[in-house]
Design an enzyme around this catalytic site. Structure first.
Site, PDB file in Angstrom:
ATOM      1  N   CYS A  45      44.717  46.953  34.298  1.00 13.61           N
ATOM      2  CA  CYS A  45      45.926  46.322  34.890  1.00 13.61           C
ATOM      3  C   CYS A  45      46.566  46.588  34.217  1.00 13.61           C
ATOM      4  O   CYS A  45      47.806  46.311  34.552  1.00 13.61           O
ATOM      5  CB  CYS A  45      45.377  44.433  34.963  1.00 13.61           C
ATOM      6  SG  CYS A  45      44.921  43.877  33.090  1.00 13.61           S
ATOM      7  N   GLU A  94      45.196  35.954  36.822  1.00 16.02           N
ATOM      8  CA  GLU A  94      45.554  37.542  36.126  1.00 16.02           C
ATOM      9  C   GLU A  94      45.567  38.522  37.376  1.00 16.02           C
ATOM     10  O   GLU A  94      44.262  38.790  37.400  1.00 16.02           O
ATOM     11  CB  GLU A  94      44.361  37.226  35.215  1.00 16.02           C
ATOM     12  CG  GLU A  94      44.357  36.196  34.058  1.00 16.02           C
ATOM     13  CD  GLU A  94      46.138  36.003  33.048  1.00 16.02           C
ATOM     14  OE1 GLU A  94      46.543  37.166  33.626  1.00 16.02           O
ATOM     15  OE2 GLU A  94      46.469  34.679  32.470  1.00 16.02           O
ATOM     16  N   LYS A 100      31.126  33.981  38.660  1.00 14.97           N
ATOM     17  CA  LYS A 100      30.092  35.511  39.645  1.00 14.97           C
ATOM     18  C   LYS A 100      31.744  37.011  39.151  1.00 14.97           C
ATOM     19  O   LYS A 100      32.869  36.544  39.146  1.00 14.97           O
ATOM     20  CB  LYS A 100      31.144  34.821  41.043  1.00 14.97           C
ATOM     21  CG  LYS A 100      30.702  35.498  42.099  1.00 14.97           C
ATOM     22  CD  LYS A 100      31.424  36.232  43.332  1.00 14.97           C
ATOM     23  CE  LYS A 100      32.676  37.845  42.844  1.00 14.97           C
ATOM     24  NZ  LYS A 100      31.360  38.558  42.775  1.00 14.97           N
ATOM     25  N   GLN A 104      37.566  53.332  45.861  1.00 14.66           N
ATOM     26  CA  GLN A 104      38.820  53.034  45.019  1.00 14.66           C
ATOM     27  C   GLN A 104      39.011  54.574  44.849  1.00 14.66           C
ATOM     28  O   GLN A 104      40.338  54.663  44.897  1.00 14.66           O
ATOM     29  CB  GLN A 104      38.708  52.342  43.584  1.00 14.66           C
ATOM     30  CG  GLN A 104      39.104  52.431  42.708  1.00 14.66           C
ATOM     31  CD  GLN A 104      40.830  51.969  43.448  1.00 14.66           C
ATOM     32  OE1 GLN A 104      40.559  51.021  44.828  1.00 14.66           O
ATOM     33  NE2 GLN A 104      41.911  52.033  42.582  1.00 14.66           N
TER      34      GLN A 104
HETATM   35  P1  NAD Z   1      39.529  42.726  43.714  1.00 16.91           P
HETATM   36  O1  NAD Z   1      40.678  41.511  43.631  1.00 16.91           O
HETATM   37  O2  NAD Z   1      38.985  42.979  44.378  1.00 16.91           O
HETATM   38  O3  NAD Z   1      38.215  41.295  42.966  1.00 16.91           O
HETATM   39  C1  NAD Z   1      37.981  40.297  41.852  1.00 16.91           C
HETATM   40  C2  NAD Z   1      37.391  40.067  42.378  1.00 16.91           C
HETATM   41  O4  NAD Z   1      37.288  39.089  42.887  1.00 16.91           O
HETATM   42  C3  NAD Z   1      36.032  39.847  42.450  1.00 16.91           C
HETATM   43  O5  NAD Z   1      34.640  39.529  41.939  1.00 16.91           O
HETATM   44  C4  NAD Z   1      35.488  40.412  43.447  1.00 16.91           C
HETATM   45  O6  NAD Z   1      33.806  39.540  44.606  1.00 16.91           O
HETATM   46  C5  NAD Z   1      36.034  38.682  43.498  1.00 16.91           C
HETATM   47  N1  NAD Z   1      36.561  38.526  45.527  1.00 16.91           N
HETATM   48  C6  NAD Z   1      37.147  39.417  46.265  1.00 16.91           C
HETATM   49  N2  NAD Z   1      37.326  38.375  47.267  1.00 16.91           N
HETATM   50  C7  NAD Z   1      37.341  37.341  46.968  1.00 16.91           C
HETATM   51  C8  NAD Z   1      37.314  36.450  47.961  1.00 16.91           C
HETATM   52  N3  NAD Z   1      37.527  35.628  49.233  1.00 16.91           N
HETATM   53  N4  NAD Z   1      37.384  34.710  46.571  1.00 16.91           N
HETATM   54  C9  NAD Z   1      37.220  34.488  46.202  1.00 16.91           C
HETATM   55  N5  NAD Z   1      37.003  35.769  45.191  1.00 16.91           N
HETATM   56  C10 NAD Z   1      36.811  37.217  46.236  1.00 16.91           C
HETATM   57  O7  NAD Z   1      39.964  43.000  42.008  1.00 16.91           O
HETATM   58  P2  NAD Z   1      38.599  44.274  41.916  1.00 16.91           P
HETATM   59  O8  NAD Z   1      38.880  45.695  42.080  1.00 16.91           O
HETATM   60  O9  NAD Z   1      37.492  43.965  40.914  1.00 16.91           O
HETATM   61  O10 NAD Z   1      39.505  44.704  40.373  1.00 16.91           O
HETATM   62  C11 NAD Z   1      40.630  45.589  39.552  1.00 16.91           C
HETATM   63  C12 NAD Z   1      42.187  44.505  39.986  1.00 16.91           C
HETATM   64  O11 NAD Z   1      41.842  43.353  39.088  1.00 16.91           O
HETATM   65  C13 NAD Z   1      43.079  45.041  39.781  1.00 16.91           C
HETATM   66  O12 NAD Z   1      44.338  44.696  40.931  1.00 16.91           O
HETATM   67  C14 NAD Z   1      43.443  44.845  38.721  1.00 16.91           C
HETATM   68  O13 NAD Z   1      45.165  44.955  37.786  1.00 16.91           O
HETATM   69  C15 NAD Z   1      43.505  43.922  38.343  1.00 16.91           C
HETATM   70  N6  NAD Z   1      43.032  43.011  36.874  1.00 16.91           N
HETATM   71  C16 NAD Z   1      43.977  42.246  35.942  1.00 16.91           C
HETATM   72  C17 NAD Z   1      43.956  41.655  34.892  1.00 16.91           C
HETATM   73  C18 NAD Z   1      45.108  40.756  34.118  1.00 16.91           C
HETATM   74  O14 NAD Z   1      44.829  39.979  34.443  1.00 16.91           O
HETATM   75  N7  NAD Z   1      45.553  40.757  35.026  1.00 16.91           N
HETATM   76  C19 NAD Z   1      43.206  42.535  34.132  1.00 16.91           C
HETATM   77  C20 NAD Z   1      41.936  42.948  34.864  1.00 16.91           C
HETATM   78  C21 NAD Z   1      41.770  43.583  35.917  1.00 16.91           C
END
Ligand code: NAD
Length: 494
Positions: free
Chosen positions: A284, A250, A175, A331
């Site tokens: 991130c 992550e 997904k 955002q």
């Molecule tokens: P997000 O948490 O909003 O979404 C991430 C994913 O989770 C999306 O596909 C979303 O649809 C899904 N999601 C949302 N609610 C969910 C639920 N209840 N159950 C299961 N899945 C769900 O994050 P984002 O805005 O897409 O990305 C930004 C964040 O990602 C930042 O915090 C960034 O630091 C982090 N990030 C971390 C890494 C890493 O490797 N540590 C890498 C890239 C981004």
């Protein structure tokens, strides 16, 4: 008429079970509709999980080197389509073409790395404590894996998971983020062309709270890899915990670049400029805190402002633009909220601090590179992840003080120290609480074959990248071969 895209389940491109769709628009130009994607339901996940479970029965028996060959072919296809894919990515998530080319390259590197891992996947053999007995241990696949990804590295992050997961013998329900569904479909297309059998990789588009949640709750899905915010990661962890699934998290970061008195200033300036404003600060590993020795603070800031104000904002597909848009309206509003908090808490906004809406920028989610000075280490903008082009500058008076400030946040992903003093560098490597530590380089720039991930609220102990990711995508199976011809009892006979 905008293009209509589909899910891919059991080797067939298909609509969501109830036919609903969502829209995907270019963040640099709202009028540019990329397409409509399926707003899927739990029923679609159910179907995908069932066929991934069916496909697992035969996929796990394909020799790992052959599974690796499919990754290698996928890497060849990505290489061939690199420019086209980068353009698609920039259109749907905004970062500059140079950066999306790098994102595809990360996928290519991962493909080639994983292809060769198909010929290793080493286990351990150890002596037995009993005579005429052989002890072996093997890596075996986990089974059906769920993959939930964010939008900021739409090719690199899925490939970090899908390629090693496939080589290890797993099947997937994938997904992708709602903001980058097109890139995800391209990756599926590539793997189909590379020869992946039906059912092995299934993509289900839709909302996190519906499709993502259904993945975490489905009993046939034995492992879930999640990359995203810490807030969502905790929800994912709870749901997976109830079913004792493997879960790799992550999550967010609040990464600091430290600049000491003896640093090469030119190098440090270029590092923070790239670390804080590359990908519009939406990595991130982005540099969101700059910890400056107080004796160089004023000169450094003056030069940094001079350089940051020259960065050219605009559509990432146009050559010469340095900083693309924010991913979406929500955002950008979040960034505005943090900037208002920063001002209210007494930090001084010395650059930016507002939307960029002139001329061509008015139809995109642009926000100016922003620098706050006088930030206190425990203030909101020094502690919470903003995920935008906002840099919080904090003064320090020694290396020990800088390390203490670096470690004062909940997160622990990346860090950077600029110094010419080898002892200081090694002390920092030892004491900074992070998963990734750079010396004389910015907080961004991970290489595909190195372990990637963080500590504290950034992760849960797993790593993506390199050899470490195979620990997540495999289980250990221990095998004892007794060729003594009589009953031998471990512990008791010794
Ligand atoms: P997000 O948490 O909003 O979404 C991430 C994913 O989770 C999306 O596909 C979303 O649809 C899904 N999601 C949302 N609610 C969910 C639920 N209840 N159950 C299961 N899945 C769900 O994050 P984002 O805005 O897409 O990305 C930004 C964040 O990602 C930042 O915090 C960034 O630091 C982090 N990030 C971390 C890494 C890493 O490797 N540590 C890498 C890239 C981004």
């Amino acid at each position: 008429m905008a293009q209509k895209f589909q899910n891919y389940i059991d080797g067939i491109w298909c609509d969501s079970s109830d036919g609903e769709h969502f829209e995907n628009r270019n963040p640099a130009n709202w009028d540019d509709i990329i397409g409509h994607f399926p707003l899927s339901t739990a029923a679609d996940v159910e179907r995908a999980a069932n066929c991934a479970a069916e496909a697992f029965k035969s996929w796990r028996l394909i020799p790992a080197p052959h599974r690796g060959d499919i990754c290698r072919k996928a890497g060849d296809i990505m290489l061939r389509r690199k420019a086209e894919i980068a353009a698609i990515m920039t259109r749907e998530m905004g970062k500059t073409i140079t950066e999306t080319l790098g994102d595809v390259q990360e996928g290519i590197d991962t493909a080639f790395y994983c292809a060769t891992e198909g010929r290793r996947l080493f286990g351990y053999n150890t002596p037995s404590e009993l005579p005429n007995k052989l002890n072996l241990s093997f890596r075996v696949p986990v089974g059906v894996c769920g993959l939930i990804t964010p939008w900021n590295f739409p090719m690199a992050i899925p490939t970090w998971n899908i390629f090693p997961g496939l080589v290890a013998g797993n099947t997937f329900v994938f997904k992708p983020a709602e903001d980058t569904p097109h890139t995800a479909n391209i990756l599926v297309e590539i793997l189909i062309e590379a020869g992946l059998p039906k059912g092995v990789l299934n993509i289900v588009h839709g909302a996190g709270e519906v499709v993502g949640a259904a993945i975490t709750e489905h009993p046939l899905i034995r492992a879930v890899s999640f990359t995203g915010s810490t807030k969502t990661g905790r929800i994912v962890a709870q749901a997976c915990g109830k079913l004792t699934k493997h879960v790799c998290l992550e999550m967010g970061g609040k990464n600091a670049q430290i600049v000491m008195l003896d640093a090469d200033m030119e190098l440090a300036l270029n590092g923070v400029l790239w670390g804080a404003f590359g990908t519009t600060g939406q990595r991130c590993t982005a540099t969101s805190r700059l910890i400056l020795h107080e004796d160089i603070h004023d000169t450094f800031i003056q030069q940094l402002i001079g350089r940051a104000e020259k960065l050219k904002l605009g559509d990432g597909s146009i050559e010469g633009n340095d900083v693309g848009p924010i991913i979406n309206q929500k955002q950008r509003e979040n960034i505005e909220r943090y900037v208002a908090i920063g001002k209210k808490e007494g930090a001084i906004c010395v650059l930016g601090g507002e939307r960029a809406e002139d001329g061509d920028l008015k139809k995109g989610w642009f926000y100016k590179p922003t620098i706050f000075t006088g930030v206190l280490p425990n203030s909101t903008i020094a502690q919470q992840e903003i995920f935008g082009p906002v840099l919080s500058v904090i003064k320090c008076n020694s290396l020990a003080n800088a390390i203490e400030i670096t470690n004062s946040v909940d997160y622990g992903l990346s860090s950077s120290l600029y110094t010419k003093n080898i002892n200081d560098a090694l002390l920092a490597v030892r004491d900074i609480e992070v998963g990734i530590c750079y010396i004389n380089a910015p907080t961004i720039g991970a290489e595909a074959h190195m372990p990637f991930g963080g500590v504290k609220s950034t992760g849960n102990g797993h790593r993506e990248g390199g050899w470490a990711v195979f620990d997540f995508y495999t289980e250990w199976k221990s095998v004892y071969l007794d060729y003594s011809g009589h009953l031998q009892r471990a512990q008791i006979d010794n």
